[in-house]
Design a protein around this motif. Sequence first.
Motif, PDB file in Angstrom:
ATOM      1  N   LEU A  34       0.834  -1.206   0.000  1.00 58.59           N
ATOM      2  CA  LEU A  34       0.000   0.000   0.000  1.00 58.59           C
ATOM      3  C   LEU A  34       0.867   1.254   0.000  1.00 58.59           C
ATOM      4  O   LEU A  34       0.600   2.220  -0.720  1.00 58.59           O
ATOM      5  CB  LEU A  34      -0.941  -0.001   1.210  1.00 58.59           C
ATOM      6  CG  LEU A  34      -1.858   1.229   1.343  1.00 58.59           C
ATOM      7  CD1 LEU A  34      -2.776   1.370   0.133  1.00 58.59           C
ATOM      8  CD2 LEU A  34      -2.676   1.146   2.614  1.00 58.59           C
ATOM      9  N   GLU A  35       1.942   1.228   0.789  1.00 65.30           N
ATOM     10  CA  GLU A  35       2.854   2.371   0.866  1.00 65.30           C
ATOM     11  C   GLU A  35       3.508   2.630  -0.493  1.00 65.30           C
ATOM     12  O   GLU A  35       3.558   3.771  -0.970  1.00 65.30           O
ATOM     13  CB  GLU A  35       3.931   2.093   1.930  1.00 65.30           C
ATOM     14  CG  GLU A  35       4.717   3.331   2.332  1.00 65.30           C
ATOM     15  CD  GLU A  35       5.813   3.032   3.354  1.00 65.30           C
ATOM     16  OE1 GLU A  35       6.817   3.767   3.357  1.00 65.30           O
ATOM     17  OE2 GLU A  35       5.669   2.061   4.129  1.00 65.30           O
ATOM     18  N   VAL A  37       2.461   1.610  -3.565  1.00 64.86           N
ATOM     19  CA  VAL A  37       1.460   2.001  -4.569  1.00 64.86           C
ATOM     20  C   VAL A  37       1.010   3.442  -4.354  1.00 64.86           C
ATOM     21  O   VAL A  37       0.828   4.196  -5.313  1.00 64.86           O
ATOM     22  CB  VAL A  37       0.259   1.019  -4.549  1.00 64.86           C
ATOM     23  CG1 VAL A  37      -0.891   1.542  -5.403  1.00 64.86           C
ATOM     24  CG2 VAL A  37       0.693  -0.350  -5.061  1.00 64.86           C
ATOM     25  N   THR A  38       0.875   3.858  -3.097  1.00 67.89           N
ATOM     26  CA  THR A  38       0.480   5.242  -2.787  1.00 67.89           C
ATOM     27  C   THR A  38       1.527   6.220  -3.322  1.00 67.89           C
ATOM     28  O   THR A  38       1.183   7.251  -3.914  1.00 67.89           O
ATOM     29  CB  THR A  38       0.279   5.429  -1.268  1.00 67.89           C
ATOM     30  OG1 THR A  38      -0.713   4.504  -0.826  1.00 67.89           O
ATOM     31  CG2 THR A  38      -0.176   6.840  -0.933  1.00 67.89           C
ATOM     32  N   ILE A  39       2.811   5.887  -3.155  1.00 72.93           N
ATOM     33  CA  ILE A  39       3.891   6.740  -3.682  1.00 72.93           C
ATOM     34  C   ILE A  39       3.759   6.858  -5.202  1.00 72.93           C
ATOM     35  O   ILE A  39       3.799   7.951  -5.765  1.00 72.93           O
ATOM     36  CB  ILE A  39       5.288   6.180  -3.312  1.00 72.93           C
ATOM     37  CG1 ILE A  39       5.538   6.326  -1.810  1.00 72.93           C
ATOM     38  CG2 ILE A  39       6.394   6.880  -4.098  1.00 72.93           C
ATOM     39  CD1 ILE A  39       6.744   5.533  -1.296  1.00 72.93           C
ATOM     40  N   LEU A  41       1.137   6.369  -7.160  1.00 72.79           N
ATOM     41  CA  LEU A  41      -0.059   7.104  -7.574  1.00 72.79           C
ATOM     42  C   LEU A  41       0.099   8.604  -7.321  1.00 72.79           C
ATOM     43  O   LEU A  41      -0.384   9.424  -8.100  1.00 72.79           O
ATOM     44  CB  LEU A  41      -1.304   6.558  -6.860  1.00 72.79           C
ATOM     45  CG  LEU A  41      -1.718   5.133  -7.259  1.00 72.79           C
ATOM     46  CD1 LEU A  41      -2.912   4.659  -6.441  1.00 72.79           C
ATOM     47  CD2 LEU A  41      -2.023   5.022  -8.750  1.00 72.79           C
ATOM     48  N   ASN A  42       0.812   8.951  -6.245  1.00 72.81           N
ATOM     49  CA  ASN A  42       1.113  10.369  -5.985  1.00 72.81           C
ATOM     50  C   ASN A  42       2.001  10.944  -7.081  1.00 72.81           C
ATOM     51  O   ASN A  42       1.815  12.078  -7.527  1.00 72.81           O
ATOM     52  CB  ASN A  42       1.797  10.547  -4.620  1.00 72.81           C
ATOM     53  CG  ASN A  42       0.831  10.384  -3.460  1.00 72.81           C
ATOM     54  OD1 ASN A  42      -0.379  10.460  -3.638  1.00 72.81           O
ATOM     55  ND2 ASN A  42       1.355  10.151  -2.280  1.00 72.81           N
ATOM     56  N   GLN A  48       4.170  14.117  -5.848  1.00 77.61           N
ATOM     57  CA  GLN A  48       5.355  13.597  -5.161  1.00 77.61           C
ATOM     58  C   GLN A  48       6.461  13.340  -6.163  1.00 77.61           C
ATOM     59  O   GLN A  48       6.192  13.000  -7.319  1.00 77.61           O
ATOM     60  CB  GLN A  48       4.987  12.303  -4.409  1.00 77.61           C
ATOM     61  CG  GLN A  48       6.048  11.836  -3.424  1.00 77.61           C
ATOM     62  CD  GLN A  48       5.536  10.719  -2.512  1.00 77.61           C
ATOM     63  OE1 GLN A  48       4.400  10.287  -2.593  1.00 77.61           O
ATOM     64  NE2 GLN A  48       6.382  10.237  -1.629  1.00 77.61           N
ATOM     65  N   ALA A 112      -6.363   1.145  -3.355  1.00 73.41           N
ATOM     66  CA  ALA A 112      -5.571   2.388  -3.474  1.00 73.41           C
ATOM     67  C   ALA A 112      -5.998   3.148  -4.727  1.00 73.41           C
ATOM     68  O   ALA A 112      -6.106   4.377  -4.727  1.00 73.41           O
ATOM     69  CB  ALA A 112      -4.081   2.063  -3.524  1.00 73.41           C
ATOM     70  N   TRP A 113      -6.246   2.411  -5.811  1.00 76.73           N
ATOM     71  CA  TRP A 113      -6.713   3.017  -7.068  1.00 76.73           C
ATOM     72  C   TRP A 113      -8.067   3.704  -6.833  1.00 76.73           C
ATOM     73  O   TRP A 113      -8.283   4.824  -7.286  1.00 76.73           O
ATOM     74  CB  TRP A 113      -6.838   1.945  -8.147  1.00 76.73           C
ATOM     75  CG  TRP A 113      -7.200   2.478  -9.499  1.00 76.73           C
ATOM     76  CD1 TRP A 113      -8.451   2.578 -10.042  1.00 76.73           C
ATOM     77  CD2 TRP A 113      -6.308   3.017 -10.478  1.00 76.73           C
ATOM     78  NE1 TRP A 113      -8.384   3.129 -11.294  1.00 76.73           N
ATOM     79  CE2 TRP A 113      -7.084   3.407 -11.589  1.00 76.73           C
ATOM     80  CE3 TRP A 113      -4.923   3.187 -10.515  1.00 76.73           C
ATOM     81  CZ2 TRP A 113      -6.534   3.963 -12.731  1.00 76.73           C
ATOM     82  CZ3 TRP A 113      -4.367   3.748 -11.662  1.00 76.73           C
ATOM     83  CH2 TRP A 113      -5.164   4.135 -12.756  1.00 76.73           C
ATOM     84  N   ASN A 115      -9.271   4.854  -3.988  1.00 82.03           N
ATOM     85  CA  ASN A 115      -9.079   6.032  -3.130  1.00 82.03           C
ATOM     86  C   ASN A 115      -8.543   7.238  -3.902  1.00 82.03           C
ATOM     87  O   ASN A 115      -8.760   8.376  -3.505  1.00 82.03           O
ATOM     88  CB  ASN A 115      -8.134   5.711  -1.968  1.00 82.03           C
ATOM     89  CG  ASN A 115      -8.718   4.680  -1.018  1.00 82.03           C
ATOM     90  OD1 ASN A 115      -9.928   4.427  -1.029  1.00 82.03           O
ATOM     91  ND2 ASN A 115      -7.874   4.056  -0.217  1.00 82.03           N
ATOM     92  N   ASN A 116      -7.801   6.973  -4.978  1.00 83.57           N
ATOM     93  CA  ASN A 116      -7.179   8.054  -5.762  1.00 83.57           C
ATOM     94  C   ASN A 116      -7.879   8.309  -7.094  1.00 83.57           C
ATOM     95  O   ASN A 116      -7.400   9.112  -7.896  1.00 83.57           O
ATOM     96  CB  ASN A 116      -5.703   7.720  -6.030  1.00 83.57           C
ATOM     97  CG  ASN A 116      -4.859   7.822  -4.785  1.00 83.57           C
ATOM     98  OD1 ASN A 116      -4.389   8.888  -4.427  1.00 83.57           O
ATOM     99  ND2 ASN A 116      -4.677   6.706  -4.084  1.00 83.57           N
TER     100      ASN A 116
END
Length: 201
Positions: A34-35, A37-39, A41-42, A48, A112-113, A115-116
Amino acid sequence: FFCMATFHFVSEQPDEQLYTDIQKINAFNQELLLELVTILLNVAQGTQDLATGLGQFCSENNINEARLRPTVKALFYLFRGSMRNNATPKHVGEDLLTFGVEKEQAIVVAQAWKNNFLDLSRSVIGQTLQVNEVLDIEWRFGVAAATNELRHCGTSHLQLRLVLDKGNNRTKTVVMELSLPQFYEFLQEMEKAKAHLDYFG
C-alpha cells in the motif's frame, strides 16, 4: 497462458517480462505494498517526486532500489494504461489477477486506485489539455529600462517563443514573458520531468 489473457488497461498482449515484474509484488506484505502504490499514484498525479519518494521507501524498508525498479516501471505501465482507458478499481484488480498477482495484493492495489480515482481522473484531464509537442523554442533575456511603475525598473525577465504542434499539420505560436522567479520555477518543473525520464533510462 500468455496468449489467452485479455486486459482492461491495454488492447495488445503485454510482454512476458511484464508478468514477471508485476508478480514480484506478491512478495510484499499488504502494508508495504500500500505504501509503495500510494507513492506511485502520488507521482502519477504530480504531487510527489519519484526518486525522493522511492529512495526514502527503499531506505526505510531495507529494499534494494535497483531490484525494485523493474517492478516500479511495470506498475507505472499498468497505471498509465489504466488511466488512459479510465479503468475502474475492479478492472485494475482483474488485470492484476490476470498477471498472476495474489488476490490479497490485488485488493490492496485496487483499493488504493479507488481512493485516488477522482484525483487521477483530474490529473489525466489536465495532462491531456496541457500536452503539445514543442517543435521550436526561442528565448531572450531583457531588463525593464523604463516603466510607469518604479518598482519594475531594472527587473529582469525572460521572453519565450514556443512553436507547438497542434496535430493535423497545424502549429501554434505561443509567446510568454516570465519573471526570473517564474523562469526558475519552470526550469524546476522541466528538471523534475527529466529526472523521471532518466530514472527509467
